[in-house]
Design an enzyme around this catalytic site. Structure first.
Site, PDB file in Angstrom:
ATOM      1  N   CYS A  22     -91.304 -22.534   8.191  1.00  0.00           N
ATOM      2  CA  CYS A  22     -90.497 -21.631   7.364  1.00  0.00           C
ATOM      3  C   CYS A  22     -89.934 -20.560   8.282  1.00  0.00           C
ATOM      4  O   CYS A  22     -90.697 -19.848   8.950  1.00  0.00           O
ATOM      5  CB  CYS A  22     -91.384 -21.001   6.280  1.00  0.00           C
ATOM      6  SG  CYS A  22     -90.602 -19.694   5.307  1.00  0.00           S
ATOM      7  N   CYS A  78     -82.957 -22.168   7.806  1.00  0.00           N
ATOM      8  CA  CYS A  78     -83.981 -22.305   6.768  1.00  0.00           C
ATOM      9  C   CYS A  78     -84.377 -23.773   6.721  1.00  0.00           C
ATOM     10  O   CYS A  78     -83.499 -24.652   6.739  1.00  0.00           O
ATOM     11  CB  CYS A  78     -83.439 -21.855   5.410  1.00  0.00           C
ATOM     12  SG  CYS A  78     -84.531 -22.191   4.007  1.00  0.00           S
TER      13      CYS A  78
END
EC number: 5.1.1.3
Length: 262
Positions: free
Chosen positions: A74, A184
Protein backbone atom coordinates in the site's frame (compact mmCIF):
# COMPACT_ATOMS: atom_id res chain seq x y z
CA UNK A 1 11.69 -17.77 11.82
CA UNK A 2 12.49 -20.37 9.14
CA UNK A 3 12.65 -20.67 5.36
CA UNK A 4 9.21 -22.26 5.34
CA UNK A 5 7.65 -19.32 7.22
CA UNK A 6 5.25 -17.24 5.12
CA UNK A 7 5.66 -13.92 3.36
CA UNK A 8 3.09 -11.58 4.90
CA UNK A 9 1.43 -8.96 2.71
CA UNK A 10 -1.07 -6.30 3.73
CA UNK A 11 -2.99 -3.52 2.02
CA UNK A 12 -5.86 -1.17 2.81
CA UNK A 13 -8.01 -3.56 0.77
CA UNK A 14 -7.99 -5.69 -2.36
CA UNK A 15 -5.60 -3.55 -4.44
CA UNK A 16 -2.43 -5.05 -3.02
CA UNK A 17 -3.29 -8.31 -4.76
CA UNK A 18 -1.66 -6.66 -7.79
CA UNK A 19 1.58 -6.82 -5.76
CA UNK A 20 0.82 -10.32 -4.47
CA UNK A 21 0.49 -11.57 -8.06
CA UNK A 22 4.00 -10.34 -8.92
CA UNK A 23 5.47 -11.87 -5.75
CA UNK A 24 3.71 -15.18 -6.32
CA UNK A 25 4.83 -15.24 -9.96
CA UNK A 26 8.49 -14.58 -9.06
CA UNK A 27 8.52 -16.77 -5.92
CA UNK A 28 5.99 -19.56 -6.57
CA UNK A 29 7.42 -21.87 -3.90
CA UNK A 30 6.87 -19.39 -1.09
CA UNK A 31 3.86 -19.54 1.20
CA UNK A 32 2.12 -16.14 1.10
CA UNK A 33 -0.50 -14.70 3.45
CA UNK A 34 -2.48 -11.72 2.20
CA UNK A 35 -4.39 -9.43 4.55
CA UNK A 36 -7.01 -7.06 3.05
CA UNK A 37 -8.09 -4.37 5.50
CA UNK A 38 -11.09 -3.47 3.31
CA UNK A 39 -13.20 -2.47 6.29
CA UNK A 40 -10.89 0.54 6.71
CA UNK A 41 -10.31 1.37 3.03
CA UNK A 42 -9.27 3.76 1.71
CA UNK A 43 -6.24 4.71 3.80
CA UNK A 44 -5.44 7.60 1.47
CA UNK A 45 -7.89 10.03 3.06
CA UNK A 46 -7.05 9.24 6.70
CA UNK A 47 -4.71 11.22 9.00
CA UNK A 48 -1.20 9.84 9.44
CA UNK A 49 -1.83 8.76 13.04
CA UNK A 50 -4.71 6.54 11.87
CA UNK A 51 -2.65 5.07 9.02
CA UNK A 52 0.14 4.20 11.46
CA UNK A 53 -2.33 2.59 13.89
CA UNK A 54 -3.88 0.45 11.15
CA UNK A 55 -0.46 -0.54 9.80
CA UNK A 56 0.61 -1.68 13.27
CA UNK A 57 -2.61 -3.68 13.64
CA UNK A 58 -2.01 -5.43 10.30
CA UNK A 59 1.66 -6.06 11.08
CA UNK A 60 0.89 -7.67 14.43
CA UNK A 61 -1.73 -9.93 12.83
CA UNK A 62 0.78 -11.12 10.21
CA UNK A 63 3.49 -11.63 12.83
CA UNK A 64 1.03 -13.73 14.84
CA UNK A 65 0.61 -15.83 11.68
CA UNK A 66 4.39 -16.39 11.57
CA UNK A 67 5.45 -13.99 8.79
CA UNK A 68 9.22 -13.95 8.10
CA UNK A 69 8.99 -10.73 6.08
CA UNK A 70 6.19 -8.20 5.61
CA UNK A 71 5.34 -6.46 2.36
CA UNK A 72 3.45 -3.21 2.85
CA UNK A 73 1.52 -3.44 -0.44
CA UNK A 74 0.00 0.00 0.00
CA UNK A 75 1.60 3.26 -1.10
CA UNK A 76 -0.16 5.28 1.59
CA UNK A 77 0.86 2.93 4.39
CA UNK A 78 4.45 2.82 3.09
CA UNK A 79 4.87 6.57 2.82
CA UNK A 80 3.19 7.29 6.15
CA UNK A 81 4.02 4.34 8.40
CA UNK A 82 6.92 2.16 7.25
CA UNK A 83 9.57 4.04 9.26
CA UNK A 84 7.54 3.47 12.43
CA UNK A 85 7.13 -0.22 11.58
CA UNK A 86 10.84 -0.69 10.90
CA UNK A 87 11.81 0.98 14.17
CA UNK A 88 9.41 -1.13 16.26
CA UNK A 89 9.67 -4.62 14.76
CA UNK A 90 12.67 -6.80 13.91
CA UNK A 91 11.13 -8.47 10.84
CA UNK A 92 12.20 -6.92 7.49
CA UNK A 93 9.66 -4.69 5.72
CA UNK A 94 9.33 -4.11 1.98
CA UNK A 95 7.48 -0.95 1.00
CA UNK A 96 5.94 0.35 -2.19
CA UNK A 97 6.41 3.88 -3.53
CA UNK A 98 5.36 5.50 -6.81
CA UNK A 99 7.98 4.69 -9.48
CA UNK A 100 8.98 8.29 -10.11
CA UNK A 101 12.64 7.48 -10.81
CA UNK A 102 12.23 5.36 -13.99
CA UNK A 103 9.60 7.75 -15.36
CA UNK A 104 11.77 10.82 -14.72
CA UNK A 105 14.84 9.15 -16.25
CA UNK A 106 13.05 7.98 -19.40
CA UNK A 107 10.64 10.81 -20.20
CA UNK A 108 11.18 12.52 -23.54
CA UNK A 109 8.66 15.32 -23.03
CA UNK A 110 10.08 16.13 -19.56
CA UNK A 111 6.55 15.86 -18.21
CA UNK A 112 5.17 12.90 -16.24
CA UNK A 113 1.89 12.25 -14.45
CA UNK A 114 1.35 10.64 -11.06
CA UNK A 115 -2.05 9.26 -10.12
CA UNK A 116 -2.10 8.53 -6.39
CA UNK A 117 -4.06 8.95 -3.17
CA UNK A 118 -4.04 12.14 -1.14
CA UNK A 119 -2.22 10.30 1.67
CA UNK A 120 0.66 9.37 -0.64
CA UNK A 121 0.99 12.69 -2.44
CA UNK A 122 1.03 14.71 0.81
CA UNK A 123 3.54 12.47 2.63
CA UNK A 124 7.07 13.57 3.48
CA UNK A 125 8.56 10.41 1.95
CA UNK A 126 6.86 11.05 -1.39
CA UNK A 127 8.02 14.67 -1.39
CA UNK A 128 11.60 13.57 -0.74
CA UNK A 129 11.54 10.99 -3.56
CA UNK A 130 9.89 13.40 -5.97
CA UNK A 131 12.42 16.15 -5.24
CA UNK A 132 15.30 13.72 -5.66
CA UNK A 133 14.40 12.40 -9.11
CA UNK A 134 12.32 15.06 -10.83
CA UNK A 135 14.47 18.19 -10.75
CA UNK A 136 14.36 18.68 -14.53
CA UNK A 137 10.92 17.18 -15.05
CA UNK A 138 7.46 18.64 -14.68
CA UNK A 139 5.37 16.38 -12.45
CA UNK A 140 1.57 16.55 -12.72
CA UNK A 141 0.13 15.13 -9.49
CA UNK A 142 -3.52 14.08 -9.46
CA UNK A 143 -5.44 12.60 -6.52
CA UNK A 144 -7.47 9.59 -7.71
CA UNK A 145 -10.43 10.59 -5.59
CA UNK A 146 -13.05 7.86 -5.35
CA UNK A 147 -11.18 5.24 -7.39
CA UNK A 148 -10.20 2.98 -4.48
CA UNK A 149 -13.77 2.95 -3.19
CA UNK A 150 -15.09 1.84 -6.60
CA UNK A 151 -12.47 -0.91 -6.94
CA UNK A 152 -13.32 -2.10 -3.41
CA UNK A 153 -16.96 -2.39 -4.54
CA UNK A 154 -15.93 -4.53 -7.52
CA UNK A 155 -16.59 -1.76 -10.07
CA UNK A 156 -13.16 -1.47 -11.69
CA UNK A 157 -14.51 -1.93 -15.23
CA UNK A 158 -17.62 0.23 -14.86
CA UNK A 159 -18.64 3.18 -17.04
CA UNK A 160 -18.60 5.32 -13.91
CA UNK A 161 -14.92 4.58 -13.29
CA UNK A 162 -14.07 5.26 -16.94
CA UNK A 163 -15.79 8.67 -16.71
CA UNK A 164 -13.91 9.43 -13.48
CA UNK A 165 -10.60 8.55 -15.13
CA UNK A 166 -11.33 10.74 -18.17
CA UNK A 167 -11.78 13.72 -15.84
CA UNK A 168 -8.67 12.89 -13.80
CA UNK A 169 -6.36 12.24 -16.75
CA UNK A 170 -7.31 15.12 -19.05
CA UNK A 171 -5.13 17.72 -17.23
CA UNK A 172 -2.14 15.37 -17.58
CA UNK A 173 -2.81 14.75 -21.26
CA UNK A 174 -3.19 18.49 -21.85
CA UNK A 175 0.23 19.09 -20.25
CA UNK A 176 1.89 16.53 -22.56
CA UNK A 177 2.86 13.66 -20.23
CA UNK A 178 4.52 10.64 -21.81
CA UNK A 179 4.63 8.54 -18.61
CA UNK A 180 1.87 7.85 -16.10
CA UNK A 181 3.03 6.57 -12.72
CA UNK A 182 0.45 4.61 -10.75
CA UNK A 183 0.88 5.55 -7.09
CA UNK A 184 -1.63 3.16 -5.54
CA UNK A 185 -1.60 -0.65 -5.59
CA UNK A 186 -5.30 -0.65 -6.51
CA UNK A 187 -4.67 1.22 -9.76
CA UNK A 188 -3.05 -1.56 -11.87
CA UNK A 189 -6.55 -3.02 -12.07
CA UNK A 190 -7.50 0.09 -14.05
CA UNK A 191 -4.81 -0.35 -16.73
CA UNK A 192 -7.20 -1.68 -19.44
CA UNK A 193 -9.40 1.41 -18.99
CA UNK A 194 -6.39 3.74 -18.74
CA UNK A 195 -5.11 2.45 -22.08
CA UNK A 196 -8.45 3.29 -23.68
CA UNK A 197 -8.20 6.90 -22.49
CA UNK A 198 -4.50 7.75 -22.76
CA UNK A 199 -2.71 8.52 -26.05
CA UNK A 200 -0.84 5.45 -27.30
CA UNK A 201 2.57 7.03 -26.64
CA UNK A 202 1.95 7.36 -22.89
CA UNK A 203 3.61 4.54 -20.99
CA UNK A 204 2.14 3.30 -17.70
CA UNK A 205 4.43 2.35 -14.81
CA UNK A 206 3.55 0.55 -11.61
CA UNK A 207 5.78 -0.80 -8.85
CA UNK A 208 4.65 -4.43 -8.61
CA UNK A 209 7.60 -6.24 -10.18
CA UNK A 210 10.13 -3.98 -8.43
CA UNK A 211 8.56 -4.90 -5.07
CA UNK A 212 8.67 -8.61 -5.92
CA UNK A 213 12.36 -8.40 -6.91
CA UNK A 214 13.22 -6.52 -3.72
CA UNK A 215 11.37 -9.13 -1.64
CA UNK A 216 13.41 -11.89 -3.28
CA UNK A 217 16.65 -9.96 -2.78
CA UNK A 218 16.05 -9.43 0.95
CA UNK A 219 15.03 -13.05 1.52
CA UNK A 220 18.17 -14.22 -0.33
CA UNK A 221 20.37 -11.93 1.75
CA UNK A 222 18.90 -13.39 4.96
CA UNK A 223 19.03 -16.98 3.67
CA UNK A 224 15.25 -17.23 4.04
CA UNK A 225 14.25 -18.26 0.50
CA UNK A 226 12.57 -21.65 0.48
CA UNK A 227 13.55 -24.28 -2.09
CA UNK A 228 10.57 -26.58 -1.61
CA UNK A 229 6.92 -25.95 -2.38
CA UNK A 230 4.93 -24.67 0.57
CA UNK A 231 1.20 -24.57 1.28
CA UNK A 232 -1.13 -22.62 -1.06
CA UNK A 233 -1.56 -18.87 -0.63
CA UNK A 234 -3.94 -17.73 2.10
CA UNK A 235 -6.19 -14.69 1.76
CA UNK A 236 -8.00 -12.95 4.59
CA UNK A 237 -10.31 -9.94 4.42
CA UNK A 238 -12.53 -8.03 6.82
CA UNK A 239 -14.60 -6.92 3.81
CA UNK A 240 -16.54 -8.87 1.18
CA UNK A 241 -14.65 -12.10 0.33
CA UNK A 242 -16.33 -12.30 -3.10
CA UNK A 243 -14.69 -9.10 -4.36
CA UNK A 244 -11.23 -10.25 -3.31
CA UNK A 245 -11.87 -13.73 -4.75
CA UNK A 246 -12.88 -12.26 -8.12
CA UNK A 247 -9.53 -10.46 -8.42
CA UNK A 248 -7.31 -13.45 -7.66
CA UNK A 249 -9.19 -16.40 -9.11
CA UNK A 250 -8.24 -17.61 -12.58
CA UNK A 251 -9.01 -20.68 -14.67
CA UNK A 252 -5.97 -22.41 -13.18
CA UNK A 253 -6.45 -21.46 -9.55
CA UNK A 254 -9.52 -21.07 -7.38
CA UNK A 255 -8.07 -19.60 -4.22
CA UNK A 256 -9.93 -19.68 -0.94
CA UNK A 257 -10.65 -16.32 0.71
CA UNK A 258 -11.57 -16.25 4.38
CA UNK A 259 -13.46 -13.52 6.22
CA UNK A 260 -11.49 -12.45 9.30
CA UNK A 261 -12.46 -9.78 11.80
CA UNK A 262 -9.19 -8.01 12.56
Amino acid sequence: MSKSSPIGIFDSGVGGTSIWKEIHSLLPLEHTIYLADSDNAPYGEKPQEEIVRLSIKNTEKLLAMGAKIIVVACNTATTNAIQVLRSNYHVPFIGIEPAIKPAALQTQTKCIGILATKGTLTSALFAKTSDLYSKDTKVIEVVGKGLVQEIEKGNKDSEKVEAMLVDLLQPMIDEGIDYLVLGCSHYPYLIPTLKKILPSYVKIIDSGMAVAKQTKLILQSMDLLTSTSQMPPQFFTNGDPKILRNLITSEENNYEVTYLDF
